[in-house]
Write a protein that holds these residues in place. Structure first.
Motif, PDB file in Angstrom:
ATOM      1  N   LYS A   1       0.834  -1.203   0.000  1.00  0.00           N
ATOM      2  CA  LYS A   1       0.000   0.000   0.000  1.00  0.00           C
ATOM      3  C   LYS A   1       0.868   1.253   0.000  1.00  0.00           C
ATOM      4  O   LYS A   1       0.550   2.250  -0.662  1.00  0.00           O
ATOM      5  CB  LYS A   1      -0.912   0.003   1.221  1.00  0.00           C
TER       6      LYS A   1
ATOM      7  N   ALA B   1       1.067   4.215  -2.694  1.00  0.00           N
ATOM      8  CA  ALA B   1       0.845   5.615  -2.323  1.00  0.00           C
ATOM      9  C   ALA B   1       1.943   6.524  -2.829  1.00  0.00           C
ATOM     10  O   ALA B   1       1.794   7.764  -2.818  1.00  0.00           O
ATOM     11  CB  ALA B   1       0.733   5.728  -0.809  1.00  0.00           C
TER      12      ALA B   1
ATOM     13  N   ASP C   1      -4.876   8.790  -4.359  1.00  0.00           N
ATOM     14  CA  ASP C   1      -5.463   9.441  -3.180  1.00  0.00           C
ATOM     15  C   ASP C   1      -4.863   8.807  -1.919  1.00  0.00           C
ATOM     16  O   ASP C   1      -5.205   7.682  -1.545  1.00  0.00           O
ATOM     17  CB  ASP C   1      -6.975   9.274  -3.205  1.00  0.00           C
TER      18      ASP C   1
ATOM     19  N   THR D   1      -5.262   9.529   1.132  1.00  0.00           N
ATOM     20  CA  THR D   1      -6.238   9.372   2.214  1.00  0.00           C
ATOM     21  C   THR D   1      -6.917   8.016   2.154  1.00  0.00           C
ATOM     22  O   THR D   1      -7.089   7.341   3.184  1.00  0.00           O
ATOM     23  CB  THR D   1      -7.293  10.487   2.149  1.00  0.00           C
ATOM     24  N   LYS D   2      -7.305   7.606   0.970  1.00  0.00           N
ATOM     25  CA  LYS D   2      -7.972   6.308   0.812  1.00  0.00           C
ATOM     26  C   LYS D   2      -7.024   5.151   1.138  1.00  0.00           C
ATOM     27  O   LYS D   2      -7.417   4.149   1.747  1.00  0.00           O
ATOM     28  CB  LYS D   2      -8.522   6.177  -0.613  1.00  0.00           C
ATOM     29  N   ILE D   3      -5.772   5.299   0.718  1.00  0.00           N
ATOM     30  CA  ILE D   3      -4.791   4.250   1.023  1.00  0.00           C
ATOM     31  C   ILE D   3      -4.550   4.187   2.530  1.00  0.00           C
ATOM     32  O   ILE D   3      -4.424   3.103   3.114  1.00  0.00           O
ATOM     33  CB  ILE D   3      -3.471   4.509   0.267  1.00  0.00           C
ATOM     34  N   GLN D   4      -4.541   5.363   3.171  1.00  0.00           N
ATOM     35  CA  GLN D   4      -4.371   5.376   4.623  1.00  0.00           C
ATOM     36  C   GLN D   4      -5.534   4.671   5.308  1.00  0.00           C
ATOM     37  O   GLN D   4      -5.347   3.982   6.315  1.00  0.00           O
ATOM     38  CB  GLN D   4      -4.251   6.813   5.126  1.00  0.00           C
ATOM     39  N   ASP D   5      -6.733   4.826   4.766  1.00  0.00           N
ATOM     40  CA  ASP D   5      -7.895   4.121   5.330  1.00  0.00           C
ATOM     41  C   ASP D   5      -7.690   2.604   5.253  1.00  0.00           C
ATOM     42  O   ASP D   5      -8.008   1.872   6.210  1.00  0.00           O
ATOM     43  CB  ASP D   5      -9.166   4.516   4.581  1.00  0.00           C
ATOM     44  N   GLU D   6      -7.152   2.135   4.123  1.00  0.00           N
ATOM     45  CA  GLU D   6      -6.881   0.700   3.971  1.00  0.00           C
ATOM     46  C   GLU D   6      -5.802   0.247   4.950  1.00  0.00           C
ATOM     47  O   GLU D   6      -5.900  -0.833   5.544  1.00  0.00           O
ATOM     48  CB  GLU D   6      -6.452   0.404   2.533  1.00  0.00           C
TER      49      GLU D   6
ATOM     50  N   SER E   1      -5.140   1.592   7.806  1.00  0.00           N
ATOM     51  CA  SER E   1      -5.728   1.598   9.155  1.00  0.00           C
ATOM     52  C   SER E   1      -6.455   0.290   9.437  1.00  0.00           C
ATOM     53  O   SER E   1      -6.396  -0.247  10.559  1.00  0.00           O
ATOM     54  CB  SER E   1      -6.684   2.787   9.301  1.00  0.00           C
ATOM     55  N   GLN E   2      -7.140  -0.244   8.435  1.00  0.00           N
ATOM     56  CA  GLN E   2      -7.821  -1.527   8.603  1.00  0.00           C
ATOM     57  C   GLN E   2      -6.810  -2.659   8.791  1.00  0.00           C
ATOM     58  O   GLN E   2      -7.019  -3.577   9.600  1.00  0.00           O
ATOM     59  CB  GLN E   2      -8.712  -1.812   7.376  1.00  0.00           C
TER      60      GLN E   2
END
Length: 291
Positions: free
Chosen positions: A94, A98, A104, A106-111, A113-114
């Motif tokens: 990821k 990035a 984006d 932000t979206k990769i950071q969301d992934e 975080s999961q």
């Protein structure tokens, strides 16, 4: 001289019959039990050795069972680290993705975080019977039973292998007994936060370090797992060897005992016949008093 008070022939025949009956009883006992030495009176030295070794063999088998528990702990810990390696590798991918400026972040950071939450879940779940090797401080140790040992002096002990589980613990242990992501092997991974393309190289270096540490931890657990497997195999061989040794000391040779039993049964019949003849000889005296 013939006496009606004392029948010497009958006394001799009776003594022989008693001796044969005693031997026959012993032979029948050996045939029925399968043991040449079943009681201390049969041979105190061999019976003592056999009794001690049977007890030790039970302890060896118990240690083998404990090894099974240790193996389960190790397997759970290894499964946890293996899963953690997969997750960290995914986080690495990821971060590489990035690095592209058009992505984006932000979206990769969301992934990510999961994935970070999944690492914590793995650490909390890698527990066997309440013991978790993937949560703890750097000084945390655990142990597994490896063997039951009788020393040359006759004393006994249970050998254990101490494992420095803190060296591969994914996270520290919180006050609630659950994973504390601020400490431990993956604390830096749990803290990864992608804000811009400028910090990607730093985060990537953090992931590489974590992967090396995880690989080292997996190798440590793998070595211990191999040691446990070898010890389990040895415990089985040792148990069989002890049983064979005890068998040589106390088990009856059934072919020999069968032959003895047949011979003693024949001797018993002959002894009974001899006693009958000895008893009947006194009756012959009556013929001397007949008109």
């Amino acid at each position: 001289m013939t006496s009606i008070i004392t029948n010497v022939s009958a006394m001799a025949a009776l003594q022989t019959l008693r001796s044969v009956n005693s031997d026959l009883e012993s032979a029948q006992n050996r045939v029925s039990t399968g043991y040449r030495i079943s009681e201390a009176k049969d041979n105190a030295a061999y019976w003592s050795i056999a009794t001690t070794m049977r007890s030790d063999n039970g302890a060896v088998n118990a240690a083998a069972d404990a090894l099974g528990v240790g193996a389960a702990k190790v397997d759970v810990a290894y499964a946890g680290i293996e899963s953690a390696i997969d997750i960290v590798t995914e986080i690495k991918n990821k971060i590489v993705s990035a690095s592209e400026t058009s992505v984006d972040v932000t979206k990769i950071q969301d992934e990510i975080s999961q994935l970070q939450a999944q690492l914590k879940s793995i650490a909390n779940s890698a527990s066997f019977n309440g013991e978790n090797w993937l949560i703890g401080s750097a000084s945390t140790t655990n142990s597994v039973v490896t063997a039951f040992v009788r020393t040359g002096s006759g004393s006994v002990l249970v050998a254990t292998e101490t494992v420095s589980s803190g060296s591969f613990a994914l996270f520290g242990k919180g006050a609630d007994g659950m994973a504390n992501t601020s400490t431990g092997l993956l604390a830096s991974i749990a803290a990864i936060s992608l804000t811009s393309a400028s910090n990607m190289a730093t985060q990537l270096a953090i992931v590489e370090t974590a992967l090396k540490d995880l690989t080292k931890g997996a190798a440590t657990i793998g070595s211990l797992s191999k040691r446990i497997d070898l010890q389990s195999e040895f415990a089985n061989v040792l148990s069989d060897s002890i049983e064979k040794g005890v068998s040589r000391l106390v088990d009856a040779d059934m072919e020999e005992e069968s032959a003895k039993l047949s011979a003693l049964q024949t001797q018993q019949q002959l002894a009974i016949q001899s006693l009958s003849i000895a008893n009947s000889s006194a009756q012959n005296i009556l013929s001397l008093f007949r008109q």
